[in-house]
Design a protein around this motif. Structure first.
Motif, PDB file in Angstrom:
ATOM      1  N   UNK A 312       0.865  -1.197   0.000  1.00  0.00           N
ATOM      2  CA  UNK A 312       0.000   0.000   0.000  1.00  0.00           C
ATOM      3  C   UNK A 312       0.896   1.240   0.000  1.00  0.00           C
ATOM      4  N   UNK A 313       0.584   2.177  -0.903  1.00  0.00           N
ATOM      5  CA  UNK A 313       1.337   3.434  -0.989  1.00  0.00           C
ATOM      6  C   UNK A 313       0.369   4.598  -0.816  1.00  0.00           C
ATOM      7  N   UNK A 314       0.677   5.440   0.161  1.00  0.00           N
ATOM      8  CA  UNK A 314      -0.156   6.622   0.431  1.00  0.00           C
ATOM      9  C   UNK A 314       0.734   7.873   0.397  1.00  0.00           C
ATOM     10  N   UNK A 315       0.430   8.793  -0.537  1.00  0.00           N
ATOM     11  CA  UNK A 315       1.165  10.062  -0.638  1.00  0.00           C
ATOM     12  C   UNK A 315       0.146  11.198  -0.737  1.00  0.00           C
ATOM     13  N   UNK A 316       0.548  12.436  -0.342  1.00  0.00           N
ATOM     14  CA  UNK A 316      -0.401  13.561  -0.383  1.00  0.00           C
ATOM     15  C   UNK A 316      -0.843  13.895  -1.809  1.00  0.00           C
ATOM     16  N   UNK A 317      -2.096  14.236  -1.963  1.00  0.00           N
ATOM     17  CA  UNK A 317      -2.608  14.728  -3.230  1.00  0.00           C
ATOM     18  C   UNK A 317      -3.299  13.701  -4.094  1.00  0.00           C
ATOM     19  N   UNK A 318      -3.110  12.364  -3.837  1.00  0.00           N
ATOM     20  CA  UNK A 318      -3.764  11.327  -4.647  1.00  0.00           C
ATOM     21  C   UNK A 318      -4.306  10.243  -3.715  1.00  0.00           C
ATOM     22  N   UNK A 319      -5.303   9.446  -4.186  1.00  0.00           N
ATOM     23  CA  UNK A 319      -5.823   8.349  -3.341  1.00  0.00           C
ATOM     24  C   UNK A 319      -4.749   7.283  -3.126  1.00  0.00           C
ATOM     25  N   UNK A 320      -4.831   6.516  -2.063  1.00  0.00           N
ATOM     26  CA  UNK A 320      -3.883   5.418  -1.828  1.00  0.00           C
ATOM     27  C   UNK A 320      -3.965   4.386  -2.960  1.00  0.00           C
ATOM     28  N   UNK A 321      -2.845   3.757  -3.267  1.00  0.00           N
ATOM     29  CA  UNK A 321      -2.788   2.680  -4.270  1.00  0.00           C
ATOM     30  C   UNK A 321      -2.226   1.431  -3.581  1.00  0.00           C
ATOM     31  N   UNK A 322      -2.717   0.246  -4.027  1.00  0.00           N
ATOM     32  CA  UNK A 322      -2.262  -0.990  -3.386  1.00  0.00           C
ATOM     33  C   UNK A 322      -2.191  -2.116  -4.404  1.00  0.00           C
ATOM     34  N   UNK A 323      -1.522  -3.226  -4.000  1.00  0.00           N
ATOM     35  CA  UNK A 323      -1.395  -4.414  -4.869  1.00  0.00           C
ATOM     36  C   UNK A 323      -1.200  -5.651  -3.993  1.00  0.00           C
ATOM     37  N   UNK A 324      -1.913  -6.756  -4.375  1.00  0.00           N
ATOM     38  CA  UNK A 324      -1.732  -8.049  -3.708  1.00  0.00           C
ATOM     39  C   UNK A 324      -0.887  -8.963  -4.582  1.00  0.00           C
ATOM     40  N   UNK A 345       3.231  18.349  -1.917  1.00  0.00           N
ATOM     41  CA  UNK A 345       4.331  18.279  -0.950  1.00  0.00           C
ATOM     42  C   UNK A 345       3.811  17.730   0.376  1.00  0.00           C
ATOM     43  N   UNK A 346       4.625  16.862   1.005  1.00  0.00           N
ATOM     44  CA  UNK A 346       4.258  16.299   2.300  1.00  0.00           C
ATOM     45  C   UNK A 346       4.909  14.943   2.485  1.00  0.00           C
ATOM     46  N   UNK A 347       4.609  14.329   3.595  1.00  0.00           N
ATOM     47  CA  UNK A 347       5.153  12.996   3.903  1.00  0.00           C
ATOM     48  C   UNK A 347       4.136  11.907   3.514  1.00  0.00           C
ATOM     49  N   UNK A 348       4.617  10.963   2.735  1.00  0.00           N
ATOM     50  CA  UNK A 348       3.821   9.785   2.407  1.00  0.00           C
ATOM     51  C   UNK A 348       4.358   8.550   3.120  1.00  0.00           C
ATOM     52  N   UNK A 349       3.683   7.418   2.960  1.00  0.00           N
ATOM     53  CA  UNK A 349       4.121   6.183   3.609  1.00  0.00           C
ATOM     54  C   UNK A 349       3.852   4.980   2.705  1.00  0.00           C
ATOM     55  N   UNK A 350       4.847   4.081   2.641  1.00  0.00           N
ATOM     56  CA  UNK A 350       4.710   2.787   1.936  1.00  0.00           C
ATOM     57  C   UNK A 350       4.682   1.681   2.980  1.00  0.00           C
ATOM     58  N   UNK A 351       3.724   0.793   2.881  1.00  0.00           N
ATOM     59  CA  UNK A 351       3.611  -0.310   3.849  1.00  0.00           C
ATOM     60  C   UNK A 351       3.498  -1.639   3.117  1.00  0.00           C
ATOM     61  N   UNK A 352       3.858  -2.711   3.811  1.00  0.00           N
ATOM     62  CA  UNK A 352       3.675  -4.072   3.314  1.00  0.00           C
ATOM     63  C   UNK A 352       3.163  -4.931   4.466  1.00  0.00           C
ATOM     64  N   UNK A 353       2.169  -5.752   4.174  1.00  0.00           N
ATOM     65  CA  UNK A 353       1.611  -6.673   5.167  1.00  0.00           C
ATOM     66  C   UNK A 353       1.834  -8.092   4.651  1.00  0.00           C
ATOM     67  N   UNK A 354       2.434  -8.974   5.491  1.00  0.00           N
ATOM     68  CA  UNK A 354       2.837 -10.330   5.095  1.00  0.00           C
ATOM     69  C   UNK A 354       2.045 -11.352   5.900  1.00  0.00           C
ATOM     70  N   UNK A 355       1.512 -12.360   5.191  1.00  0.00           N
ATOM     71  CA  UNK A 355       0.819 -13.479   5.845  1.00  0.00           C
ATOM     72  C   UNK A 355       1.463 -14.788   5.394  1.00  0.00           C
ATOM     73  N   UNK A 356       1.839 -15.648   6.379  1.00  0.00           N
ATOM     74  CA  UNK A 356       2.439 -16.946   6.065  1.00  0.00           C
ATOM     75  C   UNK A 356       1.594 -18.070   6.673  1.00  0.00           C
ATOM     76  N   UNK A 357       1.760 -19.245   6.125  1.00  0.00           N
ATOM     77  CA  UNK A 357       1.006 -20.405   6.625  1.00  0.00           C
ATOM     78  C   UNK A 357       1.568 -20.915   7.941  1.00  0.00           C
ATOM     79  N   UNK A 358       2.896 -20.927   8.059  1.00  0.00           N
ATOM     80  CA  UNK A 358       3.534 -21.551   9.214  1.00  0.00           C
ATOM     81  C   UNK A 358       3.994 -20.585  10.299  1.00  0.00           C
TER      82      UNK A 358
END
Length: 372
Positions: A312-324, A345-358
């Motif tokens: 997930x990528x969130x930066x000022x001025x546009x809606x968040x974008x994501x990919x699975x 101009x501003x601070x944005x944030x990139x995040x990653x969420x991880x799911x594993x079986x084990x």
């Protein structure tokens, strides 16, 4: 010629009726007697009357004996009975030195005092040998106890009567095994460290052995059955620190084997490392491409294949974008996007969420700065 008188006609008719009334054997005897009388007249002068009388007496007596004699049956031939059937055991492996053969015999043999049930045993590398011969019982069901020799024992049965033997029954096999199954663990090693909540016990033993793994530290247990090649895999939950584990196994013959080991649960954790192709973006350079990448490592430090990833990528001025997506064989996954004009101009944030079986879940984040 003068006509015969009535008296003579009456005599002739009466004689005719008497002749017609004689039974067939009597008529035959009368013919033979008349023939003999004629022969006697002819042979009297030559002195042969005694011989003829003796012959005639013998012939008539023999003929009469044949007519009145009671027929005697000829001896009947003994035919081979149908083959008996020996029941196949549900499990050929056993640790018992004596087993019961359950046999069904043909109905026609039941109660026959001359019929015998003959049991054959064939050992590996040897010819079949008779080990028992018992009388047929009063029912078609028979049970014959037999002793086993260590290893493979092949049995078959026949019906024997008066030197005649039936076809053999299909072969039934018992395998005498009194040795406990040997359990060999491939991983983890005794005293080894596992940096995850569950230890996967992998090893080999006798094929089709029923296994039970028990962790006495937390009371957890897990059961399974070794494959036809003897391999097994058992997952057992761990507690932090040392875990006392016992693996017990019962082989198909009923013998028990056991292996004890200690496994230490380490403090390693599931980790996800997020990186970006750029962390500072100027609005004057827009539009610009940006790529996010993640590396997922298991608690033992090995890359994880197939972990579920959400960028997930969130930066000022546009809606968040994501990919699975999912991680590849190297434990990595990527996400590429374009930041368009309109980003402010501003601070944005990139995040990653991880799911594993084990190993559960984890996440990571990076700051993306947008400047003039």
């Amino acid at each position: 010629m003068p006509a015969p008188d009535a008296y003579r006609l009456k005599q002739a008719k009466g004689l005719d009726r008497r002749r017609r009334g004689l039974p067939l054997p009597a008529r035959l005897l009368l013919v033979l007697a008349l023939a003999g009388l004629g022969g006697a007249v002819f042979l009297t002068a030559g002195g042969g009357i005694g011989t003829l009388a003796g012959a005639l007496s013998t012939s008539v007596s023999g003929f009469f004996d044949k007519i009145v004699a009671t027929p005697e049956p000829s001896a009947s031939e003994v035919l081979a009975a149908d083959a008996p059937v020996v029941a196949t055991p549900s499990e050929p492996y056993t640790n018992l030195t004596t087993v019961d053969l359950k046999i069904t015999v043909p109905v026609v043999t039941v109660g026959n005092p001359l019929a015998r049930l003959r049991i054959y045993l064939t050992l590996e590398g040897q010819e079949p040998a008779v080990i028992a011969e018992v009388p047929i019982g009063s029912t078609v069901r028979m049970i014959v106890p037999v002793e086993l020799t260590p290893g493979r024992n092949d049995f078959h049965a026949t019906i024997a009567e008066a030197g005649v033997e039936s076809e053999p029954s299909p072969i039934v096999t018992f395998i005498l095994d009194t040795d406990p199954p040997k359990i060999v663990l491939t991983s983890p090693k005794d005293g080894g460290t596992v940096n995850r909540p569950t230890a996967v016990l992998v090893g080999t033993t006798q094929p089709r052995t029923t296994l039970l793994a028990r962790n006495s530290t937390n009371g957890q247990s897990f059961s399974g059955v070794a494959g036809t090649d003897g391999t097994f895999s058992l997952a057992l939950p761990l507690e932090p620190g040392a875990n006392a584990i016992t693996i017990s196994g019962r082989d198909p013959a009923g013998n028990m084997g056991e292996l004890a080991l200690t496994v230490v649960r380490g403090s390693g954790k599931l980790t996800a490392t997020l990186t970006s192709s750029a962390y500072r973006i100027a609005t004057s350079s827009l539009p610009v491409s940006l790529q996010l990448s993640v590396l997922v490592i298991d608690p033992d430090g090995q890359p994880i294949t197939g972990a579920a990833i959400t960028f997930t990528l969130t930066v000022p001025g546009i809606p968040p974008v994501s990919k699975d997506t999912v991680t590849g064989g190297d434990g990595r996954a990527t996400f590429s996007t374009t930041l368009p004009k309109g980003v402010t101009v501003g601070n944005g944030i990139a995040t990653v969420f991880v799911t594993t079986t084990d190993y559960g879940t984890t996440s990571a984040a990076k700051t993306i700065n947008v400047v003039k």
